[in-house]
Design a protein around this motif. Structure first.
Motif, mmCIF file in Angstrom:
data_model
loop_
_atom_site.group_PDB
_atom_site.id
_atom_site.type_symbol
_atom_site.label_atom_id
_atom_site.label_comp_id
_atom_site.label_asym_id
_atom_site.label_seq_id
_atom_site.Cartn_x
_atom_site.Cartn_y
_atom_site.Cartn_z
ATOM 1 N N TYR A 1 9.797 -2.391 -11.373
ATOM 2 C CA TYR A 1 10.163 -1.636 -10.185
ATOM 3 C C TYR A 1 9.718 -2.345 -8.905
ATOM 4 N N VAL A 2 10.418 -2.049 -7.806
ATOM 5 C CA VAL A 2 9.919 -2.378 -6.477
ATOM 6 C C VAL A 2 8.765 -1.410 -6.176
ATOM 7 N N MET A 3 7.665 -1.955 -5.698
ATOM 8 C CA MET A 3 6.503 -1.120 -5.393
ATOM 9 C C MET A 3 6.203 -1.206 -3.903
ATOM 10 N N GLY A 4 5.834 -0.080 -3.324
ATOM 11 C CA GLY A 4 5.564 -0.063 -1.898
ATOM 12 C C GLY A 4 4.325 0.729 -1.542
ATOM 13 N N TRP A 5 3.828 0.460 -0.356
ATOM 14 C CA TRP A 5 2.732 1.229 0.233
ATOM 15 C C TRP A 5 3.257 1.868 1.519
ATOM 16 N N PHE A 6 2.929 3.133 1.690
ATOM 17 C CA PHE A 6 3.394 3.900 2.843
ATOM 18 C C PHE A 6 2.211 4.592 3.502
ATOM 19 N N ARG A 7 2.387 4.944 4.775
ATOM 20 C CA ARG A 7 1.365 5.718 5.471
ATOM 21 C C ARG A 7 2.053 6.565 6.545
ATOM 22 N N PRO A 8 1.499 7.726 6.858
ATOM 23 C CA PRO A 8 2.105 8.573 7.883
ATOM 24 C C PRO A 8 1.849 7.982 9.263
ATOM 25 N N VAL A 9 2.818 8.083 10.121
ATOM 26 C CA VAL A 9 2.641 7.761 11.533
ATOM 27 C C VAL A 9 3.228 8.918 12.321
ATOM 28 N N SER A 10 2.906 8.973 13.591
ATOM 29 C CA SER A 10 3.343 10.093 14.422
ATOM 30 C C SER A 10 4.851 10.241 14.352
ATOM 31 N N GLY A 11 5.270 11.439 14.047
ATOM 32 C CA GLY A 11 6.691 11.736 13.995
ATOM 33 C C GLY A 11 7.342 11.479 12.657
ATOM 34 N N LYS A 12 6.617 10.858 11.738
ATOM 35 C CA LYS A 12 7.174 10.578 10.417
ATOM 36 C C LYS A 12 6.182 10.965 9.346
ATOM 37 N N ALA A 13 6.707 11.533 8.275
ATOM 38 C CA ALA A 13 5.827 11.926 7.175
ATOM 39 C C ALA A 13 5.178 10.704 6.547
ATOM 40 N N ARG A 14 5.977 9.701 6.254
ATOM 41 C CA ARG A 14 5.455 8.471 5.661
ATOM 42 C C ARG A 14 6.295 7.308 6.157
ATOM 43 N N GLU A 15 5.631 6.287 6.614
ATOM 44 C CA GLU A 15 6.329 5.092 7.072
ATOM 45 C C GLU A 15 5.995 3.944 6.149
#
Length: 120
Positions: free
Chosen positions: A31-45
């Protein structure tokens, strides 16, 4: 099917942390694996991602040259090395897996997240 993040914590600005994401099934090695984090205005970027054989990686501009994503397929683990951390990097970081192609931004599986706090 589980993704479990670890390695979060508190660090001073300029410091480093290494996050790990352990996948419960060997299927994730493709699979493609990713890391995300919340930023203002978005649940997860999106912050960083890596394809199945680690040949391709991609980073959002704000973390380029500071964060490095890697994976060990033998251990079903994806890591995110974070250097030169800034207070604005403070967030809950989520690991995610996509069974789709590199050009598809859909992610089907998510971890519970690990907290990263950077103090000034």
């Amino acid at each position: 099917v589980q993704l479990v993040e670890s390695g979060g914590g508190q660090v001073q600005a300029g410091g480093s942390l290494r996050l790990s994401c352990a996948a419960s099934e060997r299927t994730f090695s493709d699979y493609v694996m990713g890391w995300f984090r919340p930023v203002s205005g978005k649940a997860r970027e999106f912050a960083a991602r890596i394809n199945w054989d680690a040949y391709m990686t991609q980073y959002t501009d704000s973390v380029k040259h500071r964060f490095t994503i890697s994976r060990d397929k033998t251990k079903n683990v994806v890591d995110l090395q974070m250097n030169s951390l800034k207070p604005e990097d403070t967030a809950v970081y989520y690991c995610a897996a996509s069974q789709w192609s590199w050009d598809n931004s859909r992610y089907d599986y998510w971890g519970e997240g690990t907290q990263v706090t950077v103090s000034s």
